[in-house]
Design a protein around this motif. Sequence first.
Motif, PDB file in Angstrom:
ATOM      1  N   HIS A 256       0.652  -0.993  -0.618  1.00  7.87           N
ATOM      2  CA  HIS A 256       0.179  -0.228   0.099  1.00  7.87           C
ATOM      3  C   HIS A 256       0.625   1.125  -0.044  1.00  7.87           C
ATOM      4  CE1 HIS A 256      -3.620  -2.769   0.174  1.00  7.87           C
ATOM      5  NE2 HIS A 256      -3.507  -2.549   1.190  1.00  7.87           N
TER       6      HIS A 256
ATOM      7  N   ILE B 151       0.489   6.148   4.417  1.00  2.03           N
ATOM      8  CA  ILE B 151      -0.785   7.027   4.320  1.00  2.03           C
ATOM      9  C   ILE B 151      -0.006   8.521   5.775  1.00  2.03           C
ATOM     10  CG2 ILE B 151      -2.566   7.475   5.975  1.00  2.03           C
ATOM     11  CD1 ILE B 151      -3.557   4.633   5.834  1.00  2.03           C
TER      12      ILE B 151
ATOM     13  N   LEU C 230      -4.555  12.194   7.668  1.00  2.00           N
ATOM     14  CA  LEU C 230      -5.253  11.854   8.941  1.00  2.00           C
ATOM     15  C   LEU C 230      -6.099  12.812   8.433  1.00  2.00           C
ATOM     16  CD1 LEU C 230      -6.319   9.932   9.924  1.00  2.00           C
ATOM     17  CD2 LEU C 230      -4.938  10.885  11.566  1.00  2.00           C
TER      18      LEU C 230
ATOM     19  N   ASP D 104     -11.488  11.349  13.411  1.00  2.00           N
ATOM     20  CA  ASP D 104     -12.960  11.354  13.782  1.00  2.00           C
ATOM     21  C   ASP D 104     -13.110  12.312  14.534  1.00  2.00           C
ATOM     22  OD1 ASP D 104     -11.737  11.271  15.959  1.00  2.00           O
ATOM     23  OD2 ASP D 104     -12.395   9.676  17.164  1.00  2.00           O
TER      24      ASP D 104
ATOM     25  N   GLY E 148      -1.342   8.098   0.735  1.00  2.00           N
ATOM     26  CA  GLY E 148      -1.953   7.473   1.058  1.00  2.00           C
ATOM     27  C   GLY E 148      -2.881   8.105   2.183  1.00  2.00           C
TER      28      GLY E 148
ATOM     29  N   ARG F 293      -5.892   8.609   5.525  1.00  2.00           N
ATOM     30  CA  ARG F 293      -6.844   7.655   5.907  1.00  2.00           C
ATOM     31  C   ARG F 293      -8.154   8.801   6.631  1.00  2.00           C
ATOM     32  NH1 ARG F 293      -7.929   2.546   9.225  1.00  2.00           N
ATOM     33  NH2 ARG F 293      -8.911   3.507  11.454  1.00  2.00           N
TER      34      ARG F 293
ATOM     35  N   ASP G   9     -11.354   9.429   8.995  1.00  2.00           N
ATOM     36  CA  ASP G   9     -11.622   8.578  10.511  1.00  2.00           C
ATOM     37  C   ASP G   9     -13.081   9.799  10.924  1.00  2.00           C
ATOM     38  OD1 ASP G   9     -10.015   6.214  10.678  1.00  2.00           O
ATOM     39  OD2 ASP G   9      -8.769   7.671  12.294  1.00  2.00           O
TER      40      ASP G   9
ATOM     41  N   VAL H 164      -6.570   5.539  -0.383  1.00  2.00           N
ATOM     42  CA  VAL H 164      -7.567   5.673   0.770  1.00  2.00           C
ATOM     43  C   VAL H 164      -8.595   4.723   1.631  1.00  2.00           C
ATOM     44  CG1 VAL H 164      -9.743   6.146  -1.062  1.00  2.00           C
ATOM     45  CG2 VAL H 164      -9.634   7.435   0.868  1.00  2.00           C
ATOM     46  N   VAL H 165      -8.540   5.216   2.689  1.00  2.00           N
ATOM     47  CA  VAL H 165      -9.483   4.261   3.940  1.00  2.00           C
ATOM     48  C   VAL H 165     -10.251   5.484   4.142  1.00  2.00           C
ATOM     49  CG1 VAL H 165      -8.272   2.767   5.827  1.00  2.00           C
ATOM     50  CG2 VAL H 165      -7.218   3.188   4.031  1.00  2.00           C
ATOM     51  N   ILE H 166     -11.441   4.557   4.403  1.00  2.00           N
ATOM     52  CA  ILE H 166     -12.806   5.669   5.161  1.00  2.00           C
ATOM     53  C   ILE H 166     -12.699   4.436   6.187  1.00  2.00           C
ATOM     54  CG2 ILE H 166     -14.902   6.112   4.521  1.00  2.00           C
ATOM     55  CD1 ILE H 166     -14.046   6.447   1.633  1.00  2.00           C
ATOM     56  N   SER H 167     -12.722   4.681   7.603  1.00  2.00           N
ATOM     57  CA  SER H 167     -13.060   4.090   8.404  1.00  2.00           C
ATOM     58  C   SER H 167     -14.449   3.988   8.735  1.00  2.00           C
ATOM     59  CB  SER H 167     -11.918   4.460  10.356  1.00  2.00           C
ATOM     60  OG  SER H 167     -12.614   5.049  10.453  1.00  2.00           O
TER      61      SER H 167
END
Length: 131
Positions: free
Chosen positions: A7, A10, A13, A16, A29, A31, A33, A50-53
């Motif tokens: 990968h 990341i 960020l 959250d 990368g 992420r 949250d 891309v990570v969508i938590s």
Amino acid sequence: MFSRKAHAPIRTLVGDSTVLRGELRFADGLRIDGEVQGDVLAEPEAGSLVVISEKARVHGKVKAAHVIINGSVCGPVTSTEMLELQPKASVVGDVHYEVLEMHPGATIDGELKPLKATERPALTLAAANDA
């Protein structure tokens, strides 16, 4: 036997407790949250991640090479390499993909459209772990 590519690192960020309004462009990368109200676009697209938590919400289009979703996206999703929809993923919008891995519990309210018109799209259903 079926090794995955490494990968992209990341480097960005969205926490959250963060709400971001507007277009988000990133390299390597990302992420998420928190919540993004706008498009999430990789530049350059090749090799991006891309990570969508699970807690994340995106209201806009998502486009990257490798997309992993376990939260919710309200908008179209385009993945030029690999799209992973994890068990709590919810997508409301059309999904364009090269390879799709969809876990039980993930939902899509839209059309599935492979990027390359082939007789059999590259679609993998993730099996539950036998533990």
